[in-house]
Motif scaffolding. Structure first.
Motif, PDB file in Angstrom:
ATOM      1  N   TYR A 167       0.864  -1.213  -0.004  1.00 10.28           N
ATOM      2  CA  TYR A 167       0.005  -0.022   0.150  1.00 10.28           C
ATOM      3  C   TYR A 167       0.934   1.237  -0.054  1.00 10.28           C
ATOM      4  O   TYR A 167       0.615   2.159  -0.704  1.00 10.28           O
ATOM      5  CB  TYR A 167      -0.922   0.018   1.221  1.00 10.28           C
ATOM      6  CG  TYR A 167      -2.032  -1.111   1.364  1.00 10.28           C
ATOM      7  CD1 TYR A 167      -2.901  -1.433   0.405  1.00 10.28           C
ATOM      8  CD2 TYR A 167      -1.672  -2.226   2.315  1.00 10.28           C
ATOM      9  CE1 TYR A 167      -3.793  -2.430   0.420  1.00 10.28           C
ATOM     10  CE2 TYR A 167      -2.536  -3.330   2.375  1.00 10.28           C
ATOM     11  CZ  TYR A 167      -3.539  -3.288   1.483  1.00 10.28           C
ATOM     12  OH  TYR A 167      -4.255  -4.503   1.301  1.00 10.28           O
ATOM     13  N   LYS A 238       0.669   8.939   1.056  1.00  6.77           N
ATOM     14  CA  LYS A 238      -0.860   9.136   0.863  1.00  6.77           C
ATOM     15  C   LYS A 238      -1.175   8.714  -0.468  1.00  6.77           C
ATOM     16  O   LYS A 238      -0.532   8.677  -1.450  1.00  6.77           O
ATOM     17  CB  LYS A 238      -1.270  10.607   1.222  1.00  6.77           C
ATOM     18  CG  LYS A 238      -0.970  10.875   2.756  1.00  6.77           C
ATOM     19  CD  LYS A 238      -1.476  12.674   2.981  1.00  6.77           C
ATOM     20  CE  LYS A 238      -1.256  13.008   4.254  1.00  6.77           C
ATOM     21  NZ  LYS A 238      -1.656  14.321   4.227  1.00  6.77           N
ATOM     22  N   GLY A 239      -2.558   8.419  -0.557  1.00  3.46           N
ATOM     23  CA  GLY A 239      -3.085   7.987  -1.942  1.00  3.46           C
ATOM     24  C   GLY A 239      -4.462   8.784  -1.855  1.00  3.46           C
ATOM     25  O   GLY A 239      -4.736   9.969  -1.218  1.00  3.46           O
ATOM     26  N   ASP A 240      -5.160   8.148  -3.099  1.00  5.16           N
ATOM     27  CA  ASP A 240      -6.550   8.930  -3.177  1.00  5.16           C
ATOM     28  C   ASP A 240      -7.372   8.678  -2.064  1.00  5.16           C
ATOM     29  O   ASP A 240      -8.346   9.486  -1.861  1.00  5.16           O
ATOM     30  CB  ASP A 240      -7.191   8.200  -4.361  1.00  5.16           C
ATOM     31  CG  ASP A 240      -6.502   8.553  -5.711  1.00  5.16           C
ATOM     32  OD1 ASP A 240      -5.629   9.366  -5.736  1.00  5.16           O
ATOM     33  OD2 ASP A 240      -6.549   7.949  -6.565  1.00  5.16           O
ATOM     34  N   TYR A 241      -6.990   7.857  -1.114  1.00  4.81           N
ATOM     35  CA  TYR A 241      -8.160   7.681   0.014  1.00  4.81           C
ATOM     36  C   TYR A 241      -7.569   7.702   1.329  1.00  4.81           C
ATOM     37  O   TYR A 241      -8.103   7.388   2.293  1.00  4.81           O
ATOM     38  CB  TYR A 241      -8.581   6.140   0.222  1.00  4.81           C
ATOM     39  CG  TYR A 241      -9.393   5.631  -1.357  1.00  4.81           C
ATOM     40  CD1 TYR A 241     -10.596   6.151  -1.537  1.00  4.81           C
ATOM     41  CD2 TYR A 241      -8.526   4.866  -2.363  1.00  4.81           C
ATOM     42  CE1 TYR A 241     -11.319   5.550  -2.830  1.00  4.81           C
ATOM     43  CE2 TYR A 241      -9.334   4.554  -3.502  1.00  4.81           C
ATOM     44  CZ  TYR A 241     -10.638   4.863  -3.617  1.00  4.81           C
ATOM     45  OH  TYR A 241     -11.176   4.652  -4.810  1.00  4.81           O
ATOM     46  N   ASN A 244      -1.536   5.762   3.497  1.00  8.79           N
ATOM     47  CA  ASN A 244      -1.297   4.631   3.364  1.00  8.79           C
ATOM     48  C   ASN A 244      -0.402   3.726   4.152  1.00  8.79           C
ATOM     49  O   ASN A 244      -0.359   2.497   4.282  1.00  8.79           O
ATOM     50  CB  ASN A 244      -0.515   4.383   1.692  1.00  8.79           C
ATOM     51  CG  ASN A 244      -1.430   4.854   0.579  1.00  8.79           C
ATOM     52  OD1 ASN A 244      -2.684   4.677   0.667  1.00  8.79           O
ATOM     53  ND2 ASN A 244      -0.777   5.512  -0.483  1.00  8.79           N
TER      54      ASN A 244
END
Length: 261
Positions: A167, A238-241, A244
């Protein structure tokens, strides 16, 4: 109880790796008017942790999941935990109780309940924080002053920091960081916060990069009298949600001041 509690107070500014028998958290230190809560009373499963269970208060969502609110109360703290069942398995969020001694992370369960130290700060158990809005209520919601707690990284989090995972990507590099913000909510709705730095690789001098690997004391007196505590995480991966990096924290030995003292 007094002998142990006074020792805790005398060493509250030190990192103390030794394990000792915790006090009965329904008792008060009569002189200091403080209560020590070390998560000792919850029964655990055969793998050494508790994450709640199914009960009569379950509610279904539109995706076939059923969530069950659970609480664990010790002294003046009530920990709110959500146990969820679905066609894919069981999940939890909030506050788990663990007595596990392993420091490794090989698979999510049961290793998400391991700390980086392999022992609690005191006693036999500690709390693992992984929240999605769940709070710790103070004095049945009427409030008290939380003076301090001890914290360290979970084995899951440190594994991601040092080795990376599917992730968050590879290991932490220069510029990466991870923090946890503890927010206290007061009776009038106002809030105050304390930020814990769990890993920091932002300094140009790589010799100053670090991740927390021992029990550390967090001074929470600046929060004042609060009715609840909440935990939120932030970091560079960090990601779109959102974040991570695994948003986990291990805590132990919460000290609360008796209201009116």
């Amino acid at each position: 109880m007094k002998k142990i509690f006074n020792w805790m107070l005398a060493t509250s500014l030190m990192l103390v790796p030794a394990v000792f028998t915790s006090c009965d958290s329904d008792d008060w230190d009569d002189e200091a008017r403080l209560q020590l809560i070390s998560f000792e009373r919850q029964a655990l499963n055969e793998e050494g942790y508790w994450i709640g269970s199914e009960n009569y208060d379950g509610s279904d969502d539109a995706y076939g999941n059923t969530s069950y609110p659970n609480t664990y109360t010790e002294g003046m703290l009530t920990l709110n935990t959500t146990y969820t069942t679905s066609s894919f398995g069981t999940y939890w969020s909030g506050y788990a109780i663990s007595a596990r001694r392993s420091t490794e992370f090989k698979k999510l369960t049961p290793d998400q309940f391991n700390s980086v130290t392999g022992y609690p700060h005191s006693g036999e158990k500690f709390c693992v924080v992984n929240t999605f809005g769940e709070t710790i209520d103070i004095n049945a919601g009427t409030g008290a002053e939380v003076q301090s707690l001890y914290y360290t990284n979970s084995a899951y989090t440190l594994n991601s920091i040092l080795k990376g995972d599917e992730y968050s990507g590879g290991p932490f590099e220069k510029g990466d960081y991870l923090t946890c913000t503890i927010t206290g909510t007061r009776e009038d709705g106002s809030t105050a916060s304390v930020v814990l730095v769990l890993a920091d690789y932002r300094d140009e001098d790589e010799s100053k990069h670090f991740s927390v690997r021992t029990w550390q004391r967090a001074d929470l007196t600046s929060l004042g009298t609060v009715t609840s505590l909440s935990f939120s995480f932030d970091g560079s991966r960090k990601g779109d949600y959102g974040l991570n990096t695994p948003a986990y924290l291990c805590i132990d030995d919460v000290i609360i001041k008796k209201p009116g003292s």
